[in-house]
Design a protein around this motif. Structure first.
Motif, PDB file in Angstrom:
ATOM      1  N   MET A 101       0.849  -1.195   0.000  1.00 48.52           N
ATOM      2  CA  MET A 101       0.000   0.000   0.000  1.00 48.52           C
ATOM      3  C   MET A 101       0.887   1.248   0.000  1.00 48.52           C
ATOM      4  O   MET A 101       0.852   2.062  -0.895  1.00 48.52           O
ATOM      5  CB  MET A 101      -0.873  -0.019   1.247  1.00 48.52           C
ATOM      6  CG  MET A 101      -1.875   1.069   1.327  1.00 48.52           C
ATOM      7  SD  MET A 101      -3.240   0.531   2.378  1.00 48.52           S
ATOM      8  CE  MET A 101      -3.953  -0.780   1.383  1.00 48.52           C
ATOM      9  N   ASN A 102       1.762   1.328   0.992  1.00 43.63           N
ATOM     10  CA  ASN A 102       2.665   2.469   1.035  1.00 43.63           C
ATOM     11  C   ASN A 102       4.015   2.017   1.548  1.00 43.63           C
ATOM     12  O   ASN A 102       4.239   1.919   2.741  1.00 43.63           O
ATOM     13  CB  ASN A 102       2.080   3.547   1.950  1.00 43.63           C
ATOM     14  CG  ASN A 102       3.042   4.709   2.113  1.00 43.63           C
ATOM     15  OD1 ASN A 102       4.068   4.776   1.420  1.00 43.63           O
ATOM     16  ND2 ASN A 102       2.751   5.598   3.026  1.00 43.63           N
ATOM     17  N   PRO A 103       4.933   1.722   0.614  1.00 46.44           N
ATOM     18  CA  PRO A 103       6.235   1.194   1.039  1.00 46.44           C
ATOM     19  C   PRO A 103       7.032   2.201   1.853  1.00 46.44           C
ATOM     20  O   PRO A 103       7.975   1.834   2.527  1.00 46.44           O
ATOM     21  CB  PRO A 103       6.930   0.862  -0.290  1.00 46.44           C
ATOM     22  CG  PRO A 103       6.136   1.502  -1.362  1.00 46.44           C
ATOM     23  CD  PRO A 103       4.797   1.824  -0.826  1.00 46.44           C
ATOM     24  N   HIS A 163       5.933   3.856   4.347  1.00 47.21           N
ATOM     25  CA  HIS A 163       5.440   3.864   5.719  1.00 47.21           C
ATOM     26  C   HIS A 163       6.636   3.830   6.669  1.00 47.21           C
ATOM     27  O   HIS A 163       7.573   3.084   6.465  1.00 47.21           O
ATOM     28  CB  HIS A 163       4.590   2.603   5.910  1.00 47.21           C
ATOM     29  CG  HIS A 163       3.814   2.580   7.173  1.00 47.21           C
ATOM     30  ND1 HIS A 163       4.387   2.348   8.394  1.00 47.21           N
ATOM     31  CD2 HIS A 163       2.500   2.749   7.413  1.00 47.21           C
ATOM     32  CE1 HIS A 163       3.452   2.368   9.322  1.00 47.21           C
ATOM     33  NE2 HIS A 163       2.293   2.610   8.750  1.00 47.21           N
ATOM     34  N   PRO A 164       6.642   4.659   7.724  1.00 52.45           N
ATOM     35  CA  PRO A 164       7.804   4.628   8.627  1.00 52.45           C
ATOM     36  C   PRO A 164       7.953   3.263   9.296  1.00 52.45           C
ATOM     37  O   PRO A 164       6.962   2.620   9.617  1.00 52.45           O
ATOM     38  CB  PRO A 164       7.477   5.707   9.665  1.00 52.45           C
ATOM     39  CG  PRO A 164       6.006   5.934   9.559  1.00 52.45           C
ATOM     40  CD  PRO A 164       5.612   5.602   8.150  1.00 52.45           C
ATOM     41  N   ALA A 165       9.198   2.822   9.459  1.00 56.07           N
ATOM     42  CA  ALA A 165       9.440   1.531  10.113  1.00 56.07           C
ATOM     43  C   ALA A 165       8.989   1.616  11.571  1.00 56.07           C
ATOM     44  O   ALA A 165       9.207   2.625  12.231  1.00 56.07           O
ATOM     45  CB  ALA A 165      10.923   1.198  10.041  1.00 56.07           C
ATOM     46  N   PRO A 166       8.322   0.565  12.048  1.00 55.55           N
ATOM     47  CA  PRO A 166       7.872   0.566  13.439  1.00 55.55           C
ATOM     48  C   PRO A 166       9.051   0.677  14.393  1.00 55.55           C
ATOM     49  O   PRO A 166      10.142   0.198  14.110  1.00 55.55           O
ATOM     50  CB  PRO A 166       7.213  -0.812  13.585  1.00 55.55           C
ATOM     51  CG  PRO A 166       6.943  -1.289  12.214  1.00 55.55           C
ATOM     52  CD  PRO A 166       7.983  -0.676  11.351  1.00 55.55           C
ATOM     53  N   ARG A 167       8.825   1.317  15.509  1.00 57.16           N
ATOM     54  CA  ARG A 167       9.848   1.463  16.546  1.00 57.16           C
ATOM     55  C   ARG A 167       9.356   0.767  17.800  1.00 57.16           C
ATOM     56  O   ARG A 167       8.768   1.392  18.676  1.00 57.16           O
ATOM     57  CB  ARG A 167      10.068   2.954  16.851  1.00 57.16           C
ATOM     58  CG  ARG A 167      10.727   3.723  15.723  1.00 57.16           C
ATOM     59  CD  ARG A 167      12.191   3.969  16.058  1.00 57.16           C
ATOM     60  NE  ARG A 167      12.932   4.493  14.918  1.00 57.16           N
ATOM     61  CZ  ARG A 167      14.215   4.206  14.695  1.00 57.16           C
ATOM     62  NH1 ARG A 167      14.872   3.406  15.517  1.00 57.16           N
ATOM     63  NH2 ARG A 167      14.842   4.707  13.668  1.00 57.16           N
ATOM     64  N   GLY A 181      17.436  -6.907   7.707  1.00 56.54           N
ATOM     65  CA  GLY A 181      16.019  -7.124   7.443  1.00 56.54           C
ATOM     66  C   GLY A 181      15.617  -8.589   7.382  1.00 56.54           C
ATOM     67  O   GLY A 181      14.437  -8.895   7.294  1.00 56.54           O
TER      68      GLY A 181
END
Lengths: 264, 264
Positions: free
Chosen positions: B1-3, B5-9, B53
């Motif tokens: 959808m939205n690559p 998107h901020p990486a989760p913290r 990753g």
């Protein structure tokens, strides 16, 4: 060591397909099995990451479960099937293959190339690699649409549900039904989930409108929405789409089976 | 959808302890069991994320495995134990509890408060919540140091190994031994791993010097180094530390048991 380490950026790819291919190799010995240290077979785990950093793993073998391992509501869903069936989000084909074996005219649809490859390798004759929107343009008609394995979640939320259900309506033969399995997420008191539900509502989303990505080895999906909703929320979503909620089976709460039929 | 998107913290916390507490509750029914949808027990999975990753999950129940589920080299390691034993990275105490049952004078050491809590709940009498460096300042002496369950990895790499082994030397009674289980990572041809080994070497690190974090639900550890190395690499690391590699058992390759004793 260093909490400011940059967050990993996994490569976007067919997470679900790669995972199913490995799970299938472990289960059957067909294909390259995933190894730890180059020698020891390792369990295949689906990893689901939520946008807020909550992460969960689940054994991928569930996607290959035979009917003796199914949940009771899955047997009840299959018992309601009639006519031409479209199994949406067919995965490794665990439901579609059993329907085919029982003589149903069933097609497995998935957006994952690897999933469709595994369906075919396992002997599913009719498969479609497409979204429901793309497939609706093909002019095929179905009597039953199956959304099992939590695939009611594909409704995503308010923005997507009407379009998704319109695609099914476009493929619906007269008297067609949707049989969809959902999960009511609101039974929890876990602050990790309750807090996320509140955040979601404050953004105008359903509480259980999860923003997720799947990860497997070096791959990730893009972020996508996946809906866990109550039956009341579902009722609201279906309103005005031409579909009507005609039956709800909540015997396996928090899981439920919702059946829709087309009005008039 | 939205690559993008901020990486989760995820929040930094006692990942290992929370995971063991849940795995223990599932196994024994003692304590609050983790539930999906507020009702259905869910499997407890340890998630290990590498800096590039790559991500892997493994069932946490391995940390509660009884001797009948141990790997062969674990039995051989335990058979070599003598005198006062320090089980380093004791986890849920699966090794230390069996040694205690067999009459050994064993202490379980871990840096995870939750792990130590589970060890004590399961009946381990001697426990230490500390790093080896902190514990070395207490003046205790041991005859055997155990590093099982891949805990040779705690040597981390060139920067840490000498300091880690010096802490053990400071706690060593005359004639003390270290029995450590490692994994040789270089048997793989998987480009995901071979490429990472090359990246590591180009940075002056051992090929198998993994930079990892653990994740469980909403928690993550900080990033840390964990060493998978060949026996030759290990030999080089031990050189000049006062410890000498006196035995290597490679029967369960890629896993191996290395025994060190102090010179002189």
């Amino acid at each position: 060591m260093n909490p400011e380490h940059p967050a990993p950026r996994p490569r976007i790819g067919d997470v679900f397909g790669e995972m199913l291919r490995d799970a299938y190799a472990i289960r059957t010995g067909i294909g390259r099995r995933p190894l730890a240290g180059g020698r020891v077979p390792r369990p295949v785990i689906e990893i689901i990451e939520r946008e807020d950093g909550v992460i969960n793993g689940a054994p991928a073998e569930q996607y290959l479960a035979g009917p003796e391992e199914w949940q009771p509501h899955e047997h009840r869903a299959v018992a309601r099937v009639r006519g031409r069936v479209l199994d949406i989000g067919a995965g490794a084909g665990r439901i579609a293959l059993e329907l085919q074996k029982a003589g149903s005219d069933v097609t497995g649809l998935d957006v994952s190339p690897g999933a469709i490859e595994i369906c075919r390798r396992r002997g599913l004759r009719e498969t479609v690699l497409a979204t429901v929107d793309d497939h609706a343009r093909e002019g095929r008609r179905y009597d039953t649409f199956l959304l099992l394995g939590n695939n009611l979640g594909l409704l995503e939320g308010r923005d997507r549900a009407a379009g998704f259900l319109a695609a099914l309506a476009a493929m619906a033969a007269p008297g067609a039904q949707v049989i969809a399995q959902g999960t009511d997420p609101y039974g929890t008191t876990d602050p990790v989930h309750v807090g996320y539900h509140e955040l979601n509502r404050s953004r105008g989303r359903f509480g259980g409108q999860l923003r997720l990505r799947l990860r497997y080895r070096e791959l990730a999906t893009d972020w996508f929405d996946y809906l866990f909703c109550s039956v009341d929320e579902l009722r609201g979503l279906v309103e005005g789409t031409g579909w009507r909620l005609t039956d709800v089976d909540t015997a396996d709460h928090p899981y439920y089976l919702a059946t829709f039929t087309l009005d008039g």
